[in-house]
Design a protein around this motif. Structure first.
Motif, PDB file in Angstrom:
ATOM      1  N   PRO A 166       4.690 -24.417  45.469  1.00  0.00           N
ATOM      2  CA  PRO A 166       5.547 -23.775  46.483  1.00  0.00           C
ATOM      3  C   PRO A 166       6.914 -23.360  45.934  1.00  0.00           C
ATOM      4  O   PRO A 166       7.468 -22.343  46.350  1.00  0.00           O
ATOM      5  CB  PRO A 166       5.682 -24.819  47.588  1.00  0.00           C
ATOM      6  N   LEU A 167       7.446 -24.139  45.001  1.00  0.00           N
ATOM      7  CA  LEU A 167       8.742 -23.784  44.409  1.00  0.00           C
ATOM      8  C   LEU A 167       8.648 -22.454  43.664  1.00  0.00           C
ATOM      9  O   LEU A 167       9.491 -21.564  43.839  1.00  0.00           O
ATOM     10  CB  LEU A 167       9.212 -24.872  43.437  1.00  0.00           C
ATOM     11  N   LEU A 168       7.619 -22.321  42.833  1.00  0.00           N
ATOM     12  CA  LEU A 168       7.473 -21.096  42.050  1.00  0.00           C
ATOM     13  C   LEU A 168       7.105 -19.904  42.920  1.00  0.00           C
ATOM     14  O   LEU A 168       7.522 -18.777  42.634  1.00  0.00           O
ATOM     15  CB  LEU A 168       6.446 -21.292  40.936  1.00  0.00           C
ATOM     16  N   LYS A 169       6.342 -20.141  43.978  1.00  0.00           N
ATOM     17  CA  LYS A 169       6.011 -19.046  44.901  1.00  0.00           C
ATOM     18  C   LYS A 169       7.288 -18.491  45.537  1.00  0.00           C
ATOM     19  O   LYS A 169       7.444 -17.280  45.682  1.00  0.00           O
ATOM     20  CB  LYS A 169       5.057 -19.529  45.996  1.00  0.00           C
ATOM     21  N   GLU A 170       8.190 -19.380  45.911  1.00  0.00           N
ATOM     22  CA  GLU A 170       9.454 -18.948  46.514  1.00  0.00           C
ATOM     23  C   GLU A 170      10.310 -18.184  45.504  1.00  0.00           C
ATOM     24  O   GLU A 170      10.902 -17.156  45.835  1.00  0.00           O
ATOM     25  CB  GLU A 170      10.218 -20.162  47.054  1.00  0.00           C
ATOM     26  N   VAL A 171      10.372 -18.672  44.277  1.00  0.00           N
ATOM     27  CA  VAL A 171      11.129 -17.968  43.240  1.00  0.00           C
ATOM     28  C   VAL A 171      10.495 -16.608  42.958  1.00  0.00           C
ATOM     29  O   VAL A 171      11.188 -15.607  42.784  1.00  0.00           O
ATOM     30  CB  VAL A 171      11.224 -18.814  41.944  1.00  0.00           C
ATOM     31  N   GLU A 172       9.167 -16.568  42.954  1.00  0.00           N
ATOM     32  CA  GLU A 172       8.462 -15.305  42.704  1.00  0.00           C
ATOM     33  C   GLU A 172       8.779 -14.268  43.780  1.00  0.00           C
ATOM     34  O   GLU A 172       8.916 -13.075  43.474  1.00  0.00           O
ATOM     35  CB  GLU A 172       6.954 -15.550  42.648  1.00  0.00           C
ATOM     36  N   GLU A 173       8.917 -14.702  45.034  1.00  0.00           N
ATOM     37  CA  GLU A 173       9.252 -13.770  46.111  1.00  0.00           C
ATOM     38  C   GLU A 173      10.604 -13.107  45.868  1.00  0.00           C
ATOM     39  O   GLU A 173      10.785 -11.934  46.165  1.00  0.00           O
ATOM     40  CB  GLU A 173       9.271 -14.494  47.461  1.00  0.00           C
ATOM     41  N   LYS A 174      11.534 -13.872  45.330  1.00  0.00           N
ATOM     42  CA  LYS A 174      12.875 -13.337  45.084  1.00  0.00           C
ATOM     43  C   LYS A 174      12.965 -12.558  43.778  1.00  0.00           C
ATOM     44  O   LYS A 174      13.831 -11.705  43.626  1.00  0.00           O
ATOM     45  CB  LYS A 174      13.888 -14.483  45.081  1.00  0.00           C
ATOM     46  N   HIS A 175      12.088 -12.887  42.824  1.00  0.00           N
ATOM     47  CA  HIS A 175      12.109 -12.241  41.504  1.00  0.00           C
ATOM     48  C   HIS A 175      10.689 -11.798  41.136  1.00  0.00           C
ATOM     49  O   HIS A 175      10.077 -12.371  40.232  1.00  0.00           O
ATOM     50  CB  HIS A 175      12.667 -13.207  40.450  1.00  0.00           C
ATOM     51  N   PRO A 176      10.165 -10.779  41.822  1.00  0.00           N
ATOM     52  CA  PRO A 176       8.762 -10.389  41.615  1.00  0.00           C
ATOM     53  C   PRO A 176       8.479  -9.769  40.250  1.00  0.00           C
ATOM     54  O   PRO A 176       7.325  -9.663  39.867  1.00  0.00           O
ATOM     55  CB  PRO A 176       8.519  -9.385  42.744  1.00  0.00           C
ATOM     56  N   ASN A 177       9.498  -9.397  39.522  1.00  0.00           N
ATOM     57  CA  ASN A 177       9.292  -8.760  38.217  1.00  0.00           C
ATOM     58  C   ASN A 177       9.629  -9.677  37.050  1.00  0.00           C
ATOM     59  O   ASN A 177       9.906  -9.202  35.945  1.00  0.00           O
ATOM     60  CB  ASN A 177      10.097  -7.461  38.124  1.00  0.00           C
ATOM     61  N   SER A 178       9.603 -10.957  37.279  1.00  0.00           N
ATOM     62  CA  SER A 178       9.896 -11.915  36.216  1.00  0.00           C
ATOM     63  C   SER A 178       8.596 -12.377  35.554  1.00  0.00           C
ATOM     64  O   SER A 178       7.783 -13.077  36.167  1.00  0.00           O
ATOM     65  CB  SER A 178      10.638 -13.133  36.781  1.00  0.00           C
ATOM     66  N   ALA A 179       8.431 -11.988  34.305  1.00  0.00           N
ATOM     67  CA  ALA A 179       7.239 -12.395  33.555  1.00  0.00           C
ATOM     68  C   ALA A 179       7.212 -13.914  33.371  1.00  0.00           C
ATOM     69  O   ALA A 179       6.139 -14.529  33.396  1.00  0.00           O
ATOM     70  CB  ALA A 179       7.202 -11.697  32.203  1.00  0.00           C
ATOM     71  N   LEU A 180       8.364 -14.515  33.198  1.00  0.00           N
ATOM     72  CA  LEU A 180       8.424 -15.966  32.995  1.00  0.00           C
ATOM     73  C   LEU A 180       7.947 -16.716  34.240  1.00  0.00           C
ATOM     74  O   LEU A 180       7.172 -17.672  34.137  1.00  0.00           O
ATOM     75  CB  LEU A 180       9.851 -16.385  32.629  1.00  0.00           C
TER      76      LEU A 180
END
Length: 161
Positions: free
Chosen positions: A61-75
């Protein structure tokens, strides 16, 4: 029509007010953006720490939330792919790893990423694609902190046969 000295003064004052308001808005918007970035940064670091402790169900859930804010982050995509693989969601994990590769094509030069990607593909039963990734792994220099890199590649190749 003639511009009088009083009008020029009002025009200059108006321009100064607009410039000051623009700087004020930029400062407020930048501060808000900094706060959001810092929150994402802290969440990502927390997720990495939890991954090190093998607490993948808490990481997701932590990474899903970060992914929502930064959808173009390969890391972020890479770590989310690894997390999904560790909780048994192999197909979505493959999609995240492929997306990370699309966002950062230089990951094909990263032996650890390629080995992780190959492992996920093997465990998902994608043998043909796994062989392609493993062939690429063979051409990469082994990481200094992984002396058994080549043996891992060979073992995964055997699983794809």
């Amino acid at each position: 029509m003639e511009i009088k000295e009083g009008h020029v003064r009002y025009i200059v004052i108006g321009m100064i007010v607009v410039i000051i308001l623009s700087f004020w808005y930029a400062h407020i918007a930048g501060k808000k953006q900094d706060e959001q970035y810092l929150k994402s940064y802290n969440q990502f670091n927390q997720a990495v720490q939890l991954m090190a402790q093998n607490q993948f169900s808490e990481v997701k859930p932590l990474l899903k939330e970060v992914e929502e804010k930064h959808p173009n982050s390969a890391l972020v995509k890479r770590y989310l792919g690894l997390t999904l693989a560790n909780v048994g969601e192999l197909k979505p994990a493959i999609i995240k790893m492929k997306t990370a590769l699309n966002l950062n094509p230089y990951l094909v030069e990263d032996p650890i990423f390629m080995l992780q990607f190959a492992e996920i593909l093997v465990f998902a039963g994608e043998k043909k694609e796994a062989r392609l990734v493993l062939e690429r792994c063979k051409t990469l220099p082994p990481p200094a902190d992984m002396p058994d890199y080549q043996q891992k590649i060979d073992a995964l190749v055997q699983e794809t046969l």
